[in-house]
Write an enzyme that holds these catalytic residues in place. Structure first.
Site, mmCIF file in Angstrom:
data_model
loop_
_atom_site.group_PDB
_atom_site.id
_atom_site.type_symbol
_atom_site.label_atom_id
_atom_site.label_comp_id
_atom_site.label_asym_id
_atom_site.label_seq_id
_atom_site.Cartn_x
_atom_site.Cartn_y
_atom_site.Cartn_z
ATOM 1 N N LYS A 133 -22.606 -14.591 -129.465
ATOM 2 C CA LYS A 133 -24.044 -14.901 -129.298
ATOM 3 C C LYS A 133 -24.228 -16.069 -128.336
ATOM 4 C CE LYS A 133 -25.872 -17.635 -132.578
ATOM 5 N NZ LYS A 133 -26.484 -18.885 -132.105
ATOM 6 N N ASN A 134 -23.417 -17.105 -128.502
ATOM 7 C CA ASN A 134 -23.638 -18.323 -127.719
ATOM 8 C C ASN A 134 -23.124 -18.214 -126.285
ATOM 9 O OD1 ASN A 134 -24.931 -19.391 -129.881
ATOM 10 N ND2 ASN A 134 -23.232 -20.710 -130.544
ATOM 11 N N ARG B 19 -29.386 -13.348 -137.278
ATOM 12 C CA ARG B 19 -29.546 -13.994 -135.957
ATOM 13 C C ARG B 19 -28.215 -14.074 -135.215
ATOM 14 N NH1 ARG B 19 -33.319 -19.236 -135.905
ATOM 15 N NH2 ARG B 19 -32.649 -18.995 -133.749
ATOM 16 N N ASP C 109 -19.761 -25.213 -135.762
ATOM 17 C CA ASP C 109 -20.241 -23.906 -136.216
ATOM 18 C C ASP C 109 -19.339 -23.281 -137.287
ATOM 19 O OD1 ASP C 109 -22.380 -24.128 -134.541
ATOM 20 O OD2 ASP C 109 -21.603 -22.788 -132.997
ATOM 21 N N ARG D 61 -31.849 -32.582 -132.347
ATOM 22 C CA ARG D 61 -31.580 -31.718 -131.199
ATOM 23 C C ARG D 61 -32.473 -31.991 -129.979
ATOM 24 N NH1 ARG D 61 -29.827 -25.839 -133.112
ATOM 25 N NH2 ARG D 61 -28.577 -26.045 -131.248
ATOM 26 N N CYS E 49 -34.602 -29.217 -135.617
ATOM 27 C CA CYS E 49 -34.432 -28.049 -136.474
ATOM 28 C C CYS E 49 -33.655 -28.498 -137.698
ATOM 29 C CB CYS E 49 -33.773 -26.891 -135.742
ATOM 30 S SG CYS E 49 -32.017 -27.019 -135.585
HETATM 31 N N1 EPU Z 1 -27.712 -33.441 -127.322
HETATM 32 C C1 EPU Z 1 -28.487 -34.467 -126.834
HETATM 33 N N2 EPU Z 1 -29.346 -34.215 -125.792
HETATM 34 C C2 EPU Z 1 -29.430 -32.973 -125.219
HETATM 35 C C3 EPU Z 1 -28.616 -31.935 -125.722
HETATM 36 C C4 EPU Z 1 -27.768 -32.195 -126.775
HETATM 37 O O1 EPU Z 1 -28.424 -35.591 -127.342
HETATM 38 O O2 EPU Z 1 -30.215 -32.810 -124.276
HETATM 39 C C5 EPU Z 1 -26.796 -33.697 -128.448
HETATM 40 C C6 EPU Z 1 -27.109 -32.849 -129.673
HETATM 41 O O3 EPU Z 1 -28.136 -33.413 -130.449
HETATM 42 C C7 EPU Z 1 -25.796 -32.804 -130.385
HETATM 43 C C8 EPU Z 1 -24.783 -32.806 -129.242
HETATM 44 O O4 EPU Z 1 -25.501 -33.275 -128.094
HETATM 45 O O5 EPU Z 1 -25.602 -33.957 -131.151
HETATM 46 C C9 EPU Z 1 -24.165 -31.466 -128.923
HETATM 47 O O6 EPU Z 1 -25.172 -30.483 -128.831
HETATM 48 P P1 EPU Z 1 -25.048 -29.279 -127.794
HETATM 49 O O7 EPU Z 1 -26.042 -29.491 -126.709
HETATM 50 O O8 EPU Z 1 -23.619 -29.133 -127.418
HETATM 51 O O9 EPU Z 1 -25.503 -28.053 -128.677
HETATM 52 P P2 EPU Z 1 -26.459 -26.859 -128.237
HETATM 53 O O10 EPU Z 1 -26.199 -26.459 -126.849
HETATM 54 O O11 EPU Z 1 -27.854 -27.176 -128.645
HETATM 55 C C10 EPU Z 1 -24.790 -24.980 -128.897
HETATM 56 C C11 EPU Z 1 -24.802 -23.781 -129.785
HETATM 57 C C12 EPU Z 1 -24.785 -24.232 -131.232
HETATM 58 C C13 EPU Z 1 -23.532 -25.071 -131.463
HETATM 59 C C14 EPU Z 1 -23.493 -26.244 -130.476
HETATM 60 C C15 EPU Z 1 -22.231 -27.079 -130.567
HETATM 61 C C16 EPU Z 1 -26.002 -22.147 -128.479
HETATM 62 C C17 EPU Z 1 -27.213 -21.297 -128.306
HETATM 63 N N3 EPU Z 1 -25.991 -22.980 -129.519
HETATM 64 O O12 EPU Z 1 -25.965 -25.716 -129.206
HETATM 65 O O13 EPU Z 1 -24.713 -23.040 -132.014
HETATM 66 O O14 EPU Z 1 -23.525 -25.556 -132.776
HETATM 67 O O15 EPU Z 1 -23.608 -25.746 -129.128
HETATM 68 O O16 EPU Z 1 -21.122 -26.301 -130.347
HETATM 69 O O17 EPU Z 1 -25.055 -22.045 -127.717
HETATM 70 C C18 EPU Z 1 -24.910 -21.727 -133.957
HETATM 71 O O18 EPU Z 1 -24.466 -20.777 -133.298
HETATM 72 O O19 EPU Z 1 -25.059 -21.676 -135.210
HETATM 73 C C19 EPU Z 1 -25.300 -22.951 -133.262
HETATM 74 C C20 EPU Z 1 -26.074 -23.891 -133.798
#
Ligand code: EPU
Length: 419
Positions: free
Chosen positions: A22-23, A398, A306, A122, A117
């Site tokens: 998915k990701n 999802r 995850d 986030r 969320c």
């Molecule tokens: N963060 C910031 N600022 C930003 C973006 C992220 O501070 O602009 C912080 C976040 O709050 C967090 C850390 O950076 O503390 C890492 O977050 P990341 O951006 O890596 O996560 P994401 O891209 O929002 C994706 C996956 C998540 C998975 C995380 C970590 C997708 C659609 N989602 O989220 O997947 O947990 O990477 O590996 O790719 C799931 O599949 O259940 C899920 C939540």
């Protein structure tokens, strides 16, 4: 709302085909907005988050044709819409991934700012930082973010203070649409980043270094039609390996790859699950009693956030005490009170949970408010005494393709009640 009724106590054994990740699928679908020609994708998982992304792409003007068996083809030739509304972003945060491709393609975009969320606040500051560094103007009005780059984006050096998967995706997509070269420093190293890099390269950009901390992108001079296969879902694979471990079964996860699951496999081995490669993927089988293991979630190649909830469900039944630290999302412990209702002995303090193994879990009515937390309850239900009813199954749908079918084929007693 659908619920799952699980009668615990049967070993989880057999072969299970892992779906596409998915990701990885979500950013690749968003990036398809950049490509002028036809995009053909295979191994796209049939999960509702992908459905939401396809709805959004159609709203923006893409022409999507879905075929059987994870194949789909889409054309963004007619994309003219540049707005992702609150309704769609609220439904799925990953909608935010269309921002960079829309700016790259149309020179502007409007998108509702995602709120926090259930797993944490986030923020999206790093996504916006990347776009700004590449020359976009960013403004915000009433919860809507407007990004404009009327003269196009220009390559630049993006230095992230901390690695973010989503912000790395945004930076790569913006850079692929920009003039010249972009360097992304402190990039996320997740396999899903490398998958997007492969897609962008096949479509006309040049992306080097994905999978390392430093990614170099040369913007595409022109875009070409592309065929791409989404990589297998490492989190789904490991979730089923944990199912086998918890129930004393043996499972072959077809499509599971050791190189994507190093830290997870190490923790599973330490917990008493033997893992070895097969021709088709990975085999996991319980090798004696479950032992407690401490884990700390980290960015790849560390132990994935995850999998934290699913691993905790297993630790509930291990000999000894396990300390689980969540370092990525500050509030990702919604499964704790639900596992406690099933008899687990867990003490949570801030971002740390101390799990003392118990002899058995017992069935209960449970529900969780996110995907992985819900999976941990299903896993607990597979091994609990009696009947477990998992409510709000839409969270599972999802991100886990055909979860009832896959569990049933591996011997679980599970029934979906619709409504
Ligand atoms: N963060 C910031 N600022 C930003 C973006 C992220 O501070 O602009 C912080 C976040 O709050 C967090 C850390 O950076 O503390 C890492 O977050 P990341 O951006 O890596 O996560 P994401 O891209 O929002 C994706 C996956 C998540 C998975 C995380 C970590 C997708 C659609 N989602 O989220 O997947 O947990 O990477 O590996 O790719 C799931 O599949 O259940 C899920 C939540």
């Amino acid at each position: 709302m659908d619920r799952l009724i699980i009668r615990g106590g049967r070993p989880f054994s057999g072969s299970v085909q892992v779906a596409g990740a998915k990701n990885a699928a979500l950013p690749v679908l968003a990036a398809s907005l950049l490509v002028g020609g036809r995009v053909s994708l295979s191994n796209v998982p049939a999960v509702t988050d992908v459905g939401s992304m396809l709805d959004l792409l159609r709203m923006l003007g893409a022409d999507v044709t879905e075929a059987e068996n994870g194949r789909l083809s889409l054309s963004s030739a007619a994309v003219a819409g540049s707005e992702a509304t609150y309704d769609i972003v609220r439904r799925m945060r990953a909608s935010f991934l269309v921002l960079a491709p829309l700016v790259g393609r149309l020179g502007r975009a409007r998108i509702s700012r995602p709120g926090g969320c259930t797993i944490g606040t986030r923020p999206v500051d790093l996504h916006l930082q990347a776009l700004k560094t590449l020359g976009a103007d960013i403004s915000q009005d009433g919860g809507v973010i407007e990004v404009a780059a009327p003269g196009g984006l220009s390559g630049a050096r993006v230095v992230f203070p901390t690695p973010s998967v989503g912000a790395t995706h945004t930076a790569m997509m913006a850079a692929a649409a920009a003039r010249g070269e972009t360097e992304i420093v402190n990039a996320a190293r997740e396999p899903e980043v490398a998958d997007l890099a492969a897609f962008l390269t096949a479509a006309g950009a040049t992306v080097e270094g994905a999978g390392t901390h430093r990614i170099l992108v040369q913007g595409a001079q022109s875009w070409r039609p592309v065929a791409h296969t989404i990589l297998p879902d490492r989190i789904e694979a490991a979730s089923y390996m944990i199912a086998a471990g918890m129930t004393g079964g043996r499972v072959e996860v077809m499509g599971g790859r050791l190189e994507h699951l190093g830290a997870a496999c190490q923790a599973l081995e330490e917990a008493g699950i033997r893992i070895f490669p097969s021709d088709r993927g990975l085999i996991a089988e319980r090798d004696g009693p479950l032992r407690s293991v401490d884990v700390t979630t980290e960015a790849f190649p560390g132990f994935p956030t995850d999998l934290q909830a699913q691993f905790m469900a297993m630790m509930c039944l291990a000999d000894g005490v396990s300390v689980i630290r969540e370092r990525i999302f500050e509030a990702r412990f919604m499964h704790v009170p639900e596992l406690q209702r099933m008899g687990a002995d867990i003490r949570q303090s801030g971002s740390m949970a101390t799990v003392r193994g118990v002899k058995a879990l017992h069935g209960a009515q449970v529900m969780a408010t996110d995907l992985r937390a819900s999976m941990s309850l299903v896993l607990a239900g597979l091994v609990a005494e009696g009947e477990t009813i998992v409510h709000r199954v839409y969270h599972l749908d999802r991100g886990y393709e055909d979860i009832d079918g896959k569990l049933t084929r591996c011997g679980a007693s599970i029934e979906r009640v619709r409504g």
